[in-house]
Design an enzyme around this catalytic site. Sequence first.
Site, PDB file in Angstrom:
ATOM      1  N   ILE A   1      -6.458 -12.217  -7.799  1.00 11.38           N
ATOM      2  CA  ILE A   1      -7.383 -12.166  -7.796  1.00 11.38           C
ATOM      3  C   ILE A   1      -7.502 -10.635  -7.264  1.00 11.38           C
ATOM      4  CG2 ILE A   1      -9.625 -11.830  -6.500  1.00 11.38           C
ATOM      5  CD1 ILE A   1      -8.588 -14.547  -5.340  1.00 11.38           C
TER       6      ILE A   1
ATOM      7  N   GLY B   1      -3.318 -10.315  -4.519  1.00 12.53           N
ATOM      8  CA  GLY B   1      -4.468  -9.732  -4.082  1.00 12.53           C
ATOM      9  C   GLY B   1      -4.521  -9.001  -4.907  1.00 12.53           C
TER      10      GLY B   1
ATOM     11  N   SER C   1      -3.223 -10.764  -0.046  1.00 12.77           N
ATOM     12  CA  SER C   1      -3.620  -9.025  -0.369  1.00 12.77           C
ATOM     13  C   SER C   1      -2.225  -8.521  -0.243  1.00 12.77           C
ATOM     14  CB  SER C   1      -5.145  -9.188   0.151  1.00 12.77           C
ATOM     15  OG  SER C   1      -5.817  -9.666  -1.140  1.00 12.77           O
TER      16      SER C   1
ATOM     17  N   ASN D   1     -13.611  -6.278  -2.437  1.00  8.31           N
ATOM     18  CA  ASN D   1     -14.876  -4.806  -3.251  1.00  8.31           C
ATOM     19  C   ASN D   1     -16.275  -5.274  -3.904  1.00  8.31           C
ATOM     20  OD1 ASN D   1     -12.642  -3.405  -4.804  1.00  8.31           O
ATOM     21  ND2 ASN D   1     -11.110  -5.214  -5.253  1.00  8.31           N
TER      22      ASN D   1
ATOM     23  N   LYS E   1      -5.256 -16.632  -0.693  1.00  8.19           N
ATOM     24  CA  LYS E   1      -5.147 -15.486  -1.153  1.00  8.19           C
ATOM     25  C   LYS E   1      -4.086 -13.885  -0.732  1.00  8.19           C
ATOM     26  CE  LYS E   1      -7.567 -10.870  -3.216  1.00  8.19           C
ATOM     27  NZ  LYS E   1      -9.085 -10.021  -3.353  1.00  8.19           N
TER      28      LYS E   1
END
Lengths: 327, 327, 327, 327
Positions: free
Chosen positions: D238, D221, D197, D77, D195
């Site tokens: 996250i 994620g 995702s 992001n 992480k």
Amino acid sequence: MLRCAQQSLKTVIATAVAQNRQKAMSTASSRLDLEGIYPPIPTPFDDKEEIDYPALQRNIEKWSKIPFRGLTVHGSNGEYTFLTTDERIDMVKKVRSWLPKDKLIIAGAGCESTRCTIKMSERMAKVGADAVLVITPSYYKGGMTSEALTNHFVKVADASPVPVILYNVPKFTTIELTVEAILALAKHKNIIALKESSGNVAKIGHIVHWTKGEDFTVLAGSADHILQSHVIGASGGICALANVLGEEVCRLYELCRTGDITAATLLQQKLIGPNAAVTSKFGVPGLKFAMEQFGYYGGDPRSPLLPLAKEKQSLLLSLFQEDQFLK
Amino acid sequence: MLRCAQQSLKTVIATAVAQNRQKAMSTASSRLDLEGIYPPIPTPFDDKEEIDYPALQRNIEKWSKIPFRGLTVHGSNGEYTFLTTDERIDMVKKVRSWLPKDKLIIAGAGCESTRCTIKMSERMAKVGADAVLVITPSYYKGGMTSEALTNHFVKVADASPVPVILYNVPKFTTIELTVEAILALAKHKNIIALKESSGNVAKIGHIVHWTKGEDFTVLAGSADHILQSHVIGASGGICALANVLGEEVCRLYELCRTGDITAATLLQQKLIGPNAAVTSKFGVPGLKFAMEQFGYYGGDPRSPLLPLAKEKQSLLLSLFQEDQFLK
Amino acid sequence: MLRCAQQSLKTVIATAVAQNRQKAMSTASSRLDLEGIYPPIPTPFDDKEEIDYPALQRNIEKWSKIPFRGLTVHGSNGEYTFLTTDERIDMVKKVRSWLPKDKLIIAGAGCESTRCTIKMSERMAKVGADAVLVITPSYYKGGMTSEALTNHFVKVADASPVPVILYNVPKFTTIELTVEAILALAKHKNIIALKESSGNVAKIGHIVHWTKGEDFTVLAGSADHILQSHVIGASGGICALANVLGEEVCRLYELCRTGDITAATLLQQKLIGPNAAVTSKFGVPGLKFAMEQFGYYGGDPRSPLLPLAKEKQSLLLSLFQEDQFLK
Amino acid sequence: MLRCAQQSLKTVIATAVAQNRQKAMSTASSRLDLEGIYPPIPTPFDDKEEIDYPALQRNIEKWSKIPFRGLTVHGSNGEYTFLTTDERIDMVKKVRSWLPKDKLIIAGAGCESTRCTIKMSERMAKVGADAVLVITPSYYKGGMTSEALTNHFVKVADASPVPVILYNVPKFTTIELTVEAILALAKHKNIIALKESSGNVAKIGHIVHWTKGEDFTVLAGSADHILQSHVIGASGGICALANVLGEEVCRLYELCRTGDITAATLLQQKLIGPNAAVTSKFGVPGLKFAMEQFGYYGGDPRSPLLPLAKEKQSLLLSLFQEDQFLK
């Protein structure tokens, strides 16, 4: 095709490619003639993963004796995503200094952001690139709409001191630059060609058909369809296999140009196996290993790419041996 | 290519295609000559979704006047997955009764299971099919290994009273029948051809090259690369567009055969847009709508396929109008 | 979510799910309670690939002693795509005769065409199915829009004598039934549940949240996320692993229901490896081989699926041994 | 799981993660405790597409009041692929200077090449990153085997002065870091977390289960499965949504930690729609637009990403309005 289908895209382009930036037919004759064969050269590394310039120079000398139209530096086979900006620029500068003046340099200038791509194009032009090859950005897949992509290419083409060649290679990017977007972009006076690496020869034919008034060139992205794309209007290719079998790929294209279809067919058929060996089957590590077999410097790729494993080496060799390109 | 790569596959085939079932060169001359163009005909439905046989008969009469090599019944454009077993058989029987004797019928006999495909092939032969088109099963994607697929095709070919044509169409099946599997299967005496619908003209060239001793035919799966596949060794095509522009597709193939590449190139380029209209862009509903524009019966598809929406109808028409196939 | 996003879809549904077919809240209490665990049973074949009913009966007897809510017959693990229509019906009839009356039968009734699915649903109801599981058609991928799919499900639900359970399983179909389409379909009074086999627990939570007024049930499609889907609102699952570790899967769900999250977490973690063994890793052949290890009849799948290869058998066993489900 | 399945991978890892680099259980207590929620912050740009540091500082001040465990800088992001190396470093340095000392900074250090990733990790450590987030390289898809990827991560972990967090995000990379590779890498003493995702909560559970002895952390994620991943062993997340609804996401995680599943379920369900708005539905442009609604600076993304189109803005708003996060 389908130019009517996407009204909003048309508007984007109409706005983006303003009158003064559209191609004028009268200037067409002055444009860069791209027709021919180009090897997308690999970047040679030494055993510390630094660019091995002496090795590169020797490779350039060998390639210079082959009737290529020029070289492509920093295509996908150049491991360009592993190079720093300065490495990318320096390498083009060096290649220009070693390459005969009548050979073109098409320099890969694509980055994920538009601003970085513009800067790279400007620097590439300064160090001697004749044209820049600009790949579709691809990280933000959902955001790479036709509108976003055309916007990107128009901005780059507006700013670039040298002509832009669109680069569509979905096997690496998973992005497809559509026929509609390409036809719109072909109207921009600084967008002069497409490297189409999808292998889609219907798409190539369609683009050639609908850009007849645009002085727009389509180059095939692989040596396994030089003939099949030539008959439908492509003007040569940027082909990994030309790094190792440069004479043969050039001869194939010459057979195409002179209309000796029978001989072209046979040679084209023979090149498909070796072509797979250095592209879809074994990638850059395969290409580099193959180069060693033909007197070029290959070396290892940069990490994380791994050198070609032993068991794959013999498979690769067999693909060149089947039609006697190697013994 | 890569025949060496998959030792286990070779063993499967060596076992499966036992000596007595391998092609004998001496018998090659007696084999079915498939060369030419075939429309994969749609199945017409009335407003109750029943097969509309009178409409079908009228379509057959029109197609019979075009120099096709024959018809394909129950290809992907035939909505065969929506038909019952009996409907599939009955329709082939009817088509046989209406079609001139010198035209071949290639009947889609593929099912998900091997045993169903065998029974279907036997019944198709009985009602007059000259050959059966057998698609790769595809539901259990992970299980459809090259070993499983070759096993399937060998069993079907062993049992089928008429020759088998392999059918690779990843856009519908998401399964890719590999070059290696095809080269192995081409040795079977009852497997005589491949309909390759991926559009991959390098694959076509490779298969033609390595089956030169096998009397094996490759047919293109779409009319947007008749020329591009012909120059590399394909022998015609099974093409949705032939349902609506049959004369033009046959003329294109004749230009290919007689070596008039210049005229072929132009006609091929013109056909790419209309071809997209009845395949990738609008599918079976588009094909059926287009048929209505050319004097054939089209009608609606069976549910869950929906008729072509109004706004898409005009887009479709424009694709035929751009090069004056419609006004 | 995003119900606002697709106006045209809403219109379709509004029209399709006419007032009289929408759920009345007052009748909700009378609806079928689906909560619980269901094994999607495999179809046992003898060595001639015929359905082995004695073996099936013995399996049913074993499963009947486990606290399942019922059985799913002709889910993806049932090789239903390899069965004839009559085989599908007969098998449900037999299972009904052997299964205790308090256990539900969810019968897979999906076909590619709407009309075939309707007939199958009617026949399934006649032979005793409590509900039908209807998969998304998938052959004509481009045509399976949300509009086409909702149309299909509404027609089936209108006609089916027993309630419809939507079945989304993109790993086999490559089709995704969207949240928007599901929320619209959940309003139909004869559509009572969803089997969601994508593993997407956010999607499950969203659907549960926005169907709170609809008496709509979501069942997980695999045993590796029973707990993770339960906490967000799922009501059990249809899980291949329940065929072999039925007691354990039921115990896990009971731990979920009674809120013993700590114990549920540990058991859920342990079941993920064995679950992979009978689904993503080795598919139906793996499931059948695993069944043999737990006293059930497994047998070979129908061709073209191949029995589990020797080297994969030991990998499968190790996945059950790691957490002592086998020694 | 399946650690037995890939002998060659095991050998690679055994060699790569030499004894002295494997985790010692005794040192585990000294390791970084990552548990909690992290917003992966967007990079704010001014109208010349330069990083807008004053705006960033104001955002940091707002985020500092929320009970986050820390911030992730240069996750997907953060448009990190659009930033130069120096921009990436400078931004982390600035964030560190503005962020309270007790908040962690996880800095995205991934590049396509191993050597670039190592240099970036070293520089990130110098400017204050507590850990680096290292994404799977992804351009050369065929070359990114488990062997190549583990090799890459081991080299980076060997060299990085701060701990490494693996980052698997197939929606952007199309690369899947497998369970087997992750379990092997978790043994490295400088690889402390993942992480994940993909949204695959079965994978998360499996990894947690088989790394119980390793002091290895898994972070979700996305905010649409905080609860579902927590119950199976994840330790927070996250999550893009935390940029706009930070208090709510932290509250959800606190409900998970304290075992208030009923309240967690309801809040989790409500957050799925808004989460989709700033991730899968509208991406970074959506996230930036949403930030403006909640008092943060959002601004436009860098080209080629386009600002959120007008019609999508109202769709986005409606997703926040449905559960009263906006009016």
